[in-house]
Design a protein around this motif. Structure first.
Motif, PDB file in Angstrom:
ATOM      1  N   ARG A   1       5.224   1.188   3.064  1.00  0.00           N
ATOM      2  CA  ARG A   1       4.041   0.482   3.568  1.00  0.00           C
ATOM      3  C   ARG A   1       3.575  -0.493   2.488  1.00  0.00           C
ATOM      4  O   ARG A   1       3.651  -0.174   1.292  1.00  0.00           O
ATOM      5  CB  ARG A   1       2.923   1.467   3.898  1.00  0.00           C
TER       6      ARG A   1
ATOM      7  N   ASP B   1       5.866   3.800  13.271  1.00  0.00           N
ATOM      8  CA  ASP B   1       5.504   4.810  12.276  1.00  0.00           C
ATOM      9  C   ASP B   1       6.290   6.097  12.434  1.00  0.00           C
ATOM     10  O   ASP B   1       6.250   6.956  11.560  1.00  0.00           O
ATOM     11  CB  ASP B   1       3.999   5.095  12.291  1.00  0.00           C
TER      12      ASP B   1
ATOM     13  N   GLY C   1      -2.349   0.728   5.733  1.00  0.00           N
ATOM     14  CA  GLY C   1      -1.947  -0.305   6.672  1.00  0.00           C
ATOM     15  C   GLY C   1      -1.642   0.262   8.050  1.00  0.00           C
ATOM     16  O   GLY C   1      -1.852   1.438   8.341  1.00  0.00           O
ATOM     17  N   THR C   2      -1.118  -0.588   8.916  1.00  0.00           N
ATOM     18  CA  THR C   2      -0.829  -0.212  10.295  1.00  0.00           C
ATOM     19  C   THR C   2       0.631   0.166  10.461  1.00  0.00           C
ATOM     20  O   THR C   2       1.470  -0.114   9.608  1.00  0.00           O
ATOM     21  CB  THR C   2      -1.158  -1.377  11.238  1.00  0.00           C
ATOM     22  N   ALA C   3       0.930   0.802  11.601  1.00  0.00           N
ATOM     23  CA  ALA C   3       2.307   1.201  11.875  1.00  0.00           C
ATOM     24  C   ALA C   3       3.226  -0.016  11.930  1.00  0.00           C
ATOM     25  O   ALA C   3       4.409   0.052  11.575  1.00  0.00           O
ATOM     26  CB  ALA C   3       2.371   1.967  13.190  1.00  0.00           C
TER      27      ALA C   3
END
Length: 326
Positions: free
Chosen positions: A95, A81, A61-63
């Motif tokens: 996450r 992050d 996934g993304t920060a």
């Protein structure tokens, strides 16, 4: 000729269906999915607050999907992050696709025993360091392993373990005289010696295994050594087909014939970047046409035909006898 063409088409369709079944016998599972890791800089555990401590969350996934926790409670650093730590406590991140990271502790104690924040592998050289608050001088340092004194140093503050062995695993602490603060004892830290995977094997054993079509077949992969967690990947003719230590082929068909190998993997260390693999010997699986069921059918058909032939012979003999008598 038309009948032969139709039969060839049926055989081709059967083999195509078997190939599709072979490709989907065991879908890839989440066993090989990425796990969440929490990196600490400087790379020592526990981290100490008199240094600038940065935590970086790595995972799927993304920060923006990162959730942070401090001492088990949601921490107000969501959606980033990496963060800078200014308070003591135990930190974790999460996450959505890869779960929670291992914990990282930040300390502000008068005396701290630190261990490198990396995979500690058998055979490595590892140094433990006993540090005073804000780098105050520490003298007459004693090191302890599972409560037993290992060594006393008049001037030094570091203990080297070399070569690292499994027996070195356990809880360590240090005690010393901190300048201006007197005698202090550190909180214990845990040293975990890990072992890369090695000597992967398949059961039943290579080099060859021969079965009839329709027979149930299961293959199992194992390793002689290797620290958990260990994941297993199955290769059929060099292509990945399944995950897990057990490969259930079910009632096999000719399409299951070919070479099989398993790849054992363990991903070690706080950053998860030290990846080790062991490849098993090749198992050649040969599936011969005709199952026990087909054999039984063939035997029964043969017996039926033989009975019919005998019956016809008896009828013919009786007919001949009556004609002769007449």
């Amino acid at each position: 000729m038309a009948g032969d063409t139709g039969m060839a088409g049926k055989v081709a369709l059967l083999l195509w269906a078997q190939t599709l079944g072979l490709a989907g016998w065991c879908p890839l599972s989440p066993a090989g999915a990425q796990t969440t890791q929490l990196l600490v800089e400087p790379p020592w555990l526990p981290a100490v607050l008199w240094e600038r401590v940065t935590l970086t969350c790595q995972g799927s996934g993304t920060a923006g999907a990162t959730t942070w926790y401090r001492d088990g409670q949601r921490w107000g650093q969501q959606g980033r992050d990496h963060v800078t730590v200014t308070e003591s406590g135990t930190y974790r991140c999460a996450r959505p696709g890869s779960g929670f990271s291992p914990p990282v502790t930040a300390s502000d104690d008068w005396l701290v025993l630190q261990v490198p924040a990396r995979a500690l592998l058998e055979g490595d050289t590892v140094t433990l360091r006993c540090r005073g608050w804000w780098n105050n001088a520490v003298t007459r340092v004693s090191f302890y392993h599972e409560g037993k004194e290992l060594r006393v140093l008049r001037d030094g503050t570091e203990l080297s373990l070399l070569p690292l062995q499994l027996k070195h695993s356990g809880r360590y602490s240090c005690k010393g005289r901190v300048e201006y603060r007197g005698w202090k004892e550190s909180a214990p830290v845990t040293v975990t010696v890990q072992v890369p995977v090695a000597n992967a094997t398949i059961t039943p054993g290579p080099p060859a295994h021969r079965v009839r079509a329709g027979d149930p077949v299961s293959l199992r992969c194992s390793v002689q050594v290797g620290s958990a967690p260990v994941t297993f990947t199955w290769l059929h003719n060099g292509q990945e087909v399944a995950w897990g230590p057990l490969l259930e082929l079910g009632n096999v068909s000719v399409g299951h014939s070919g070479t099989y190998q398993c790849v054992a993997t363990n991903q070690l260390g706080q950053d998860g970047h030290r990846v080790f693999q062991a490849l098993s010997p090749v198992l050649a699986l040969e599936v011969t046409p005709g199952s026990s069921w087909l054999t039984a059918v063939a035997v029964n058909v043969g017996r039926t035909l033989l009975f019919l032939l005998l019956l016809l012979a008896v009828i013919g003999g009786c007919h001949w006898w009556h004609r002769r008598g007449g």
